[in-house]
Design a protein around this motif. Structure first.
Motif, PDB file in Angstrom:
ATOM      1  N   MET A 151      45.536  31.913  34.919  1.00 60.11           N
ATOM      2  CA  MET A 151      45.928  32.857  34.106  1.00 60.11           C
ATOM      3  C   MET A 151      46.496  34.245  34.931  1.00 60.11           C
ATOM      4  SD  MET A 151      45.410  36.937  32.933  1.00 60.11           S
ATOM      5  CE  MET A 151      43.063  37.097  33.926  1.00 60.11           C
ATOM      6  N   ILE A 152      46.159  34.177  35.830  1.00 57.24           N
ATOM      7  CA  ILE A 152      46.166  35.532  37.171  1.00 57.24           C
ATOM      8  C   ILE A 152      47.794  35.001  37.877  1.00 57.24           C
ATOM      9  CG2 ILE A 152      46.500  36.635  39.845  1.00 57.24           C
ATOM     10  CD1 ILE A 152      43.451  36.028  38.710  1.00 57.24           C
TER      11      ILE A 152
ATOM     12  N   GLY B  69      40.701  43.243  37.455  1.00 55.77           N
ATOM     13  CA  GLY B  69      38.935  43.030  36.781  1.00 55.77           C
ATOM     14  C   GLY B  69      38.259  41.096  37.568  1.00 55.77           C
ATOM     15  N   THR B  70      38.882  40.752  38.377  1.00 59.59           N
ATOM     16  CA  THR B  70      38.435  39.721  39.482  1.00 59.59           C
ATOM     17  C   THR B  70      37.658  39.629  40.585  1.00 59.59           C
ATOM     18  OG1 THR B  70      38.148  37.251  39.249  1.00 59.59           O
ATOM     19  CG2 THR B  70      39.949  38.437  40.082  1.00 59.59           C
ATOM     20  N   SER B  71      37.505  38.838  41.098  1.00 61.29           N
ATOM     21  CA  SER B  71      36.713  38.669  42.761  1.00 61.29           C
ATOM     22  C   SER B  71      38.466  37.993  43.110  1.00 61.29           C
ATOM     23  CB  SER B  71      35.491  37.486  42.767  1.00 61.29           C
ATOM     24  OG  SER B  71      36.031  36.319  42.830  1.00 61.29           O
ATOM     25  N   ARG B  72      37.968  37.961  44.947  1.00 60.33           N
ATOM     26  CA  ARG B  72      39.455  37.844  45.149  1.00 60.33           C
ATOM     27  C   ARG B  72      39.369  35.781  45.268  1.00 60.33           C
ATOM     28  NH1 ARG B  72      40.235  40.768  51.062  1.00 60.33           N
ATOM     29  NH2 ARG B  72      39.388  43.552  49.999  1.00 60.33           N
ATOM     30  N   VAL B  73      38.497  35.514  44.883  1.00 61.37           N
ATOM     31  CA  VAL B  73      38.352  34.261  44.605  1.00 61.37           C
ATOM     32  C   VAL B  73      39.878  32.807  44.137  1.00 61.37           C
ATOM     33  CG1 VAL B  73      37.218  31.575  44.471  1.00 61.37           C
ATOM     34  CG2 VAL B  73      35.997  33.206  45.907  1.00 61.37           C
ATOM     35  N   PRO B  74      40.042  33.530  42.653  1.00 62.06           N
ATOM     36  CA  PRO B  74      41.048  33.057  41.873  1.00 62.06           C
ATOM     37  C   PRO B  74      42.437  33.584  41.699  1.00 62.06           C
ATOM     38  CG  PRO B  74      39.989  34.393  40.623  1.00 62.06           C
ATOM     39  CD  PRO B  74      38.899  34.717  41.734  1.00 62.06           C
ATOM     40  N   VAL B  75      42.328  35.456  42.891  1.00 56.29           N
ATOM     41  CA  VAL B  75      43.483  35.276  43.106  1.00 56.29           C
ATOM     42  C   VAL B  75      44.578  34.501  44.355  1.00 56.29           C
ATOM     43  CG1 VAL B  75      44.457  37.444  43.783  1.00 56.29           C
ATOM     44  CG2 VAL B  75      42.857  37.637  42.164  1.00 56.29           C
ATOM     45  N   ARG B  76      43.606  34.581  45.015  1.00 53.51           N
ATOM     46  CA  ARG B  76      43.737  33.833  46.603  1.00 53.51           C
ATOM     47  C   ARG B  76      44.015  32.400  45.548  1.00 53.51           C
ATOM     48  NH1 ARG B  76      38.630  33.347  49.152  1.00 53.51           N
ATOM     49  NH2 ARG B  76      39.005  35.108  49.632  1.00 53.51           N
TER      50      ARG B  76
ATOM     51  N   ASP C 220      31.442  31.691  35.900  1.00 55.32           N
ATOM     52  CA  ASP C 220      32.140  31.040  35.415  1.00 55.32           C
ATOM     53  C   ASP C 220      33.407  30.750  36.494  1.00 55.32           C
ATOM     54  OD1 ASP C 220      31.528  31.584  32.734  1.00 55.32           O
ATOM     55  OD2 ASP C 220      33.597  32.476  31.983  1.00 55.32           O
ATOM     56  N   GLU C 221      33.630  31.193  37.983  1.00 51.51           N
ATOM     57  CA  GLU C 221      34.489  31.471  38.877  1.00 51.51           C
ATOM     58  C   GLU C 221      32.739  29.956  39.969  1.00 51.51           C
ATOM     59  OE1 GLU C 221      34.998  34.348  41.072  1.00 51.51           O
ATOM     60  OE2 GLU C 221      35.916  35.747  39.386  1.00 51.51           O
TER      61      GLU C 221
ATOM     62  N   ALA D 230      30.514  35.887  49.724  1.00 48.87           N
ATOM     63  CA  ALA D 230      32.046  35.464  49.054  1.00 48.87           C
ATOM     64  C   ALA D 230      32.553  35.988  48.190  1.00 48.87           C
ATOM     65  CB  ALA D 230      32.005  33.754  49.585  1.00 48.87           C
ATOM     66  N   LEU D 231      31.751  36.184  47.373  1.00 48.64           N
ATOM     67  CA  LEU D 231      32.024  37.077  46.041  1.00 48.64           C
ATOM     68  C   LEU D 231      31.830  38.509  45.543  1.00 48.64           C
ATOM     69  CD1 LEU D 231      30.509  33.849  43.758  1.00 48.64           C
ATOM     70  CD2 LEU D 231      33.470  33.909  44.337  1.00 48.64           C
ATOM     71  N   GLY D 232      31.671  39.383  46.400  1.00 52.81           N
ATOM     72  CA  GLY D 232      31.246  40.836  46.686  1.00 52.81           C
ATOM     73  C   GLY D 232      30.019  41.693  45.868  1.00 52.81           C
ATOM     74  N   VAL D 233      28.761  39.791  45.268  1.00 50.09           N
ATOM     75  CA  VAL D 233      28.331  40.459  44.367  1.00 50.09           C
ATOM     76  C   VAL D 233      26.270  40.110  44.866  1.00 50.09           C
ATOM     77  CG1 VAL D 233      29.026  39.787  42.559  1.00 50.09           C
ATOM     78  CG2 VAL D 233      27.865  37.819  44.011  1.00 50.09           C
TER      79      VAL D 233
END
Length: 334
Positions: A17-18, A47-54, A115-116, A140-143
């Protein structure tokens, strides 16, 4: 350039999607050449973590729409014009996305992490056996670690991961034997589940499901992967949702993991179309709309038998492909 409908984008995985959203903005000239894209601000914007953006940025880089430069992030440069970097705060307006409210992710943090992690497990389980480290995943996911643990427990209920008492979380491998066993159970259970579950699906819904198949067939090689996944969801999830036997429904869900092989192959080879699957699904829905549920069940059984063979062939293809780069919280086991 046509904009992908919002309902289709939400069906795609987060990184797709990104990637699709940024790609459209770049090709349409809405996101100006020279603009610097950085993971953190983009993750906040979507509105997500950096993983899918990367992952999305890596794909855009491979496509030649953005490039690396002497600095942090990527430079929008679809024409290779060596435009000077513009380091501006990334906003919806700056990326030409202001009217598109569908970018706002209203899912809870727990849902996003679930989901990630599911996407990650599905992507790697066809390549081998892995250990998942809770603490590293949280970092890694910041949670928090508790959110990761809750997500992993839900994945265990889906049959995607396993955990023995006081031991590590494990994922994979998805072997040919496991595929055969899962499909054996699906062939036995899903046709009967269709007879029961389809009672709760309206004729209007069935017509829309058939229309999606016809649209995908007409699109051919241009069909989006999100459309293929929606078609799979229609038959194997929505039409079975009315199943009254909860234990039977749980077994079916756990046996549907091989459906993910198509998604992994799509990511590896960038192909979406599956003409045989589409025709087999079409036969099921045409039978349902004609009121011949027994015929539809027979078509579904035939589809699952054929899908098993296609899945086994895809596993052979994937076995010779290079393993994707591991996230820091996954460790391959010998």
């Amino acid at each position: 350039m046509p904009v992908t409908p919002p309902h289709e984008e939400r069906l795609a995985s987060r990184y797709e999607m990104i990637r699709n959203t940024l790609r459209e903005a770049i090709l349409a000239g809405q996101a100006a050449p020279g603009l610097v894209l950085v993971e953190g601000p983009l993750a906040e914007l979507f509105g997500t973590s950096r993983v899918p953006v990367r992952q999305a940025l890596n794909l855009l880089h491979e496509e030649g729409l953005i490039r690396r430069f002497d600095g942090r992030g990527y430079l929008i440069d679809p024409d290779g014009s060596a435009t000077a970097p513009q380091r501006l705060p990334l906003t919806r307006k700056l990326l030409g996305l202001e009217p598109r409210e569908d970018l706002i992710d209203n899912r809870s943090l727990g849902e996003r992490i679930h989901d990630e992690l599911a996407s990650c497990v599905i992507r790697f389980m066809v390549f081998g056996h892995y250990r998942i480290d809770e603490q590293r995943a949280a970092e890694a996911l910041g949670v928090s670690r508790s959110i990761v643990r809750e997500a992993l427990m839900r994945l265990r209920d889906r049959g995607l991961v396993e955990k023995e008492p006081y031991s590590q979380w494990l994922a994979g491998p998805l072997t040919a034997q496991a595929v055969i066993q899962d499909y054996e159970l699906r062939v036995l259970l899903e046709p009967d589940a269709l007879r029961q579950g389809v009672e709760g699906v309206t004729r209007d819904e069935l017509e829309k499901m058939l229309a999606r198949i016809v649209d995908a067939q007409e699109a051919g090689s241009r069909v989006e992967r999100s459309a293929i996944e929606q078609i799979e969801q229609d038959l194997h999830v929505t039409c079975l949702a009315g199943l009254r036997n909860a234990r039977m429904a749980a077994i079916i869900r756990q046996c549907q993991i091989p459906m993910n092989v198509g998604r992994v192959l799509h990511e590896a080879l960038h192909t979406s179309t599956d003409e045989a699957m589409l025709q087999e699904h079409r036969l099921v829905f045409e039978a349902l709309l004609h009121g011949t549920v027994e015929s539809a069940s027979s078509c579904l059984r035939d589809h699952l038998c054929r899908a098993r063979e296609r899945t086994l062939q895809r596993l052979k293809v994937l076995s010779v492909l290079p393993e994707p780069e591991l996230p820091p919280y996954l460790e391959r086991l010998a």
